[in-house]
Design a protein around this motif. Structure first.
Motif, PDB file in Angstrom:
ATOM      1  N   GLY A  88       0.787  -1.226   0.000  1.00  0.00           N
ATOM      2  CA  GLY A  88       0.000   0.000   0.000  1.00  0.00           C
ATOM      3  C   GLY A  88       0.814   1.268   0.000  1.00  0.00           C
ATOM      4  O   GLY A  88       1.933   1.315   0.513  1.00  0.00           O
ATOM      5  N   SER A  89       0.230   2.299  -0.587  1.00  0.00           N
ATOM      6  CA  SER A  89       0.808   3.636  -0.532  1.00  0.00           C
ATOM      7  C   SER A  89       0.683   4.161   0.889  1.00  0.00           C
ATOM      8  O   SER A  89      -0.022   3.585   1.728  1.00  0.00           O
ATOM      9  CB  SER A  89       0.091   4.559  -1.517  1.00  0.00           C
ATOM     10  OG  SER A  89      -1.300   4.578  -1.271  1.00  0.00           O
ATOM     11  N   GLN A  90       1.367   5.274   1.167  1.00  0.00           N
ATOM     12  CA  GLN A  90       1.356   5.834   2.514  1.00  0.00           C
ATOM     13  C   GLN A  90       1.491   7.350   2.417  1.00  0.00           C
ATOM     14  O   GLN A  90       2.480   7.855   1.885  1.00  0.00           O
ATOM     15  CB  GLN A  90       2.511   5.232   3.327  1.00  0.00           C
ATOM     16  CG  GLN A  90       2.446   5.529   4.799  1.00  0.00           C
ATOM     17  CD  GLN A  90       3.534   4.796   5.570  1.00  0.00           C
ATOM     18  OE1 GLN A  90       4.675   4.744   5.145  1.00  0.00           O
ATOM     19  NE2 GLN A  90       3.171   4.235   6.706  1.00  0.00           N
ATOM     20  N   LEU A 126       3.597   8.497  -0.522  1.00  0.00           N
ATOM     21  CA  LEU A 126       4.601   7.584  -1.071  1.00  0.00           C
ATOM     22  C   LEU A 126       3.899   6.491  -1.868  1.00  0.00           C
ATOM     23  O   LEU A 126       2.954   5.866  -1.370  1.00  0.00           O
ATOM     24  CB  LEU A 126       5.410   6.948   0.056  1.00  0.00           C
ATOM     25  CG  LEU A 126       6.257   7.908   0.877  1.00  0.00           C
ATOM     26  CD1 LEU A 126       6.659   7.275   2.199  1.00  0.00           C
ATOM     27  CD2 LEU A 126       7.487   8.329   0.077  1.00  0.00           C
ATOM     28  N   HIS A 127       4.363   6.252  -3.082  1.00  0.00           N
ATOM     29  CA  HIS A 127       3.798   5.161  -3.882  1.00  0.00           C
ATOM     30  C   HIS A 127       4.060   3.820  -3.197  1.00  0.00           C
ATOM     31  O   HIS A 127       5.044   3.652  -2.478  1.00  0.00           O
ATOM     32  CB  HIS A 127       4.433   5.133  -5.268  1.00  0.00           C
ATOM     33  CG  HIS A 127       4.034   6.283  -6.130  1.00  0.00           C
ATOM     34  ND1 HIS A 127       4.720   6.615  -7.258  1.00  0.00           N
ATOM     35  CD2 HIS A 127       3.014   7.174  -6.049  1.00  0.00           C
ATOM     36  CE1 HIS A 127       4.161   7.652  -7.839  1.00  0.00           C
ATOM     37  NE2 HIS A 127       3.130   8.016  -7.123  1.00  0.00           N
ATOM     38  N   ARG A 128       3.187   2.887  -3.482  1.00  0.00           N
ATOM     39  CA  ARG A 128       3.347   1.538  -2.949  1.00  0.00           C
ATOM     40  C   ARG A 128       4.717   0.988  -3.341  1.00  0.00           C
ATOM     41  O   ARG A 128       5.148   1.106  -4.491  1.00  0.00           O
ATOM     42  CB  ARG A 128       2.240   0.643  -3.520  1.00  0.00           C
ATOM     43  CG  ARG A 128       2.406  -0.779  -3.087  1.00  0.00           C
ATOM     44  CD  ARG A 128       1.219  -1.648  -3.184  1.00  0.00           C
ATOM     45  NE  ARG A 128       0.496  -1.780  -4.419  1.00  0.00           N
ATOM     46  CZ  ARG A 128      -0.339  -2.794  -4.640  1.00  0.00           C
ATOM     47  NH1 ARG A 128      -0.541  -3.725  -3.736  1.00  0.00           N
ATOM     48  NH2 ARG A 128      -0.978  -2.866  -5.770  1.00  0.00           N
ATOM     49  N   GLY A 129       5.432   0.413  -2.363  1.00  0.00           N
ATOM     50  CA  GLY A 129       6.723  -0.216  -2.613  1.00  0.00           C
ATOM     51  C   GLY A 129       7.911   0.733  -2.657  1.00  0.00           C
ATOM     52  O   GLY A 129       9.023   0.299  -2.932  1.00  0.00           O
ATOM     53  N   THR A 130       7.717   2.021  -2.370  1.00  0.00           N
ATOM     54  CA  THR A 130       8.823   2.983  -2.403  1.00  0.00           C
ATOM     55  C   THR A 130       9.664   2.873  -1.124  1.00  0.00           C
ATOM     56  O   THR A 130       9.127   2.947  -0.018  1.00  0.00           O
ATOM     57  CB  THR A 130       8.278   4.431  -2.526  1.00  0.00           C
ATOM     58  OG1 THR A 130       7.623   4.547  -3.786  1.00  0.00           O
ATOM     59  CG2 THR A 130       9.389   5.452  -2.433  1.00  0.00           C
ATOM     60  N   TRP A 131      10.967   2.702  -1.297  1.00  0.00           N
ATOM     61  CA  TRP A 131      11.880   2.731  -0.151  1.00  0.00           C
ATOM     62  C   TRP A 131      11.876   4.145   0.417  1.00  0.00           C
ATOM     63  O   TRP A 131      11.978   5.117  -0.323  1.00  0.00           O
ATOM     64  CB  TRP A 131      13.297   2.367  -0.574  1.00  0.00           C
ATOM     65  CG  TRP A 131      13.490   0.931  -0.940  1.00  0.00           C
ATOM     66  CD1 TRP A 131      13.711   0.432  -2.196  1.00  0.00           C
ATOM     67  CD2 TRP A 131      13.502  -0.197  -0.059  1.00  0.00           C
ATOM     68  NE1 TRP A 131      13.850  -0.929  -2.142  1.00  0.00           N
ATOM     69  CE2 TRP A 131      13.731  -1.345  -0.840  1.00  0.00           C
ATOM     70  CE3 TRP A 131      13.341  -0.345   1.313  1.00  0.00           C
ATOM     71  CZ2 TRP A 131      13.804  -2.626  -0.300  1.00  0.00           C
ATOM     72  CZ3 TRP A 131      13.409  -1.619   1.863  1.00  0.00           C
ATOM     73  CH2 TRP A 131      13.641  -2.742   1.057  1.00  0.00           C
TER      74      TRP A 131
END
Length: 165
Positions: free
Chosen positions: A79-81, A119-124
């Motif tokens: 999920g995004s945050q 933040l896009h899903r999966g972004t460090w």
């Protein structure tokens, strides 16, 4: 091993686009609602969740300072945050590209008044880091079963320094 230095930049939508959305008012509202008494700036972030639901939480974060040490980043594959400052405290936003599951090419940004991020899903990304004082942030993210957190610890820490003036 010596520390790796990153110079923070002022947060802009263009520079941040590969990692997420900058939520800010830019121009007139898309719609006027409530009998002309309210302008709506519509659909500013791409919320993206796997199974589960969107939830809104409130985070109380202790103040950080620059230079700031980054020894770990994390990401949320399901999920995004979004981070929305409630009290106007700016935040340091550290993000990284992904190379076969590993964070690379770290970048750092300092939010400005009126800015929030998604933040896009999966972004460090680094941990929530208010600058100049403690901060309270509304966070919109995925609520659901299963692990939605991956952490990566660096063998040598990065140090984020203040933006160049």
């Amino acid at each position: 091993m010596s520390n790796l230095v990153i110079i923070a930049k002022v947060l802009t939508a263009e520079d941040f686009a590969p990692f997420g959305d900058v939520l800010e008012v830019d121009g007139p509202p898309d719609k006027i609602i409530n009998q002309g008494m309210c302008g709506r700036h519509h659909d500013l972030a791409r919320l993206d969740f796997s199974e589960g639901r969107a939830g809104i939480s409130l985070f109380d974060a202790k103040a950080r300072t620059l230079p700031h040490t980054v020894d770990m980043v994390e990401r949320h594959p399901d999920g995004s945050q979004a981070f929305i400052p409630v009290d106007g405290v700016p935040m340091l936003v550290v993000v990284a590209d992904d190379a076969d599951g590993e964070p690379v090419n770290l970048k750092a940004f300092v939010s400005q008044p009126g800015q929030s991020i998604n933040l896009h899903r999966g972004t460090w990304h680094g941990v929530l880091a208010p600058l100049g004082g403690p901060g309270r942030y509304m966070v919109v993210d995925r609520i659901g079963d299963g692990a939605n957190l991956e952490e990566h610890w660096f063998p040598a820490p990065y140090v984020v320094e203040a933006p160049e003036s």
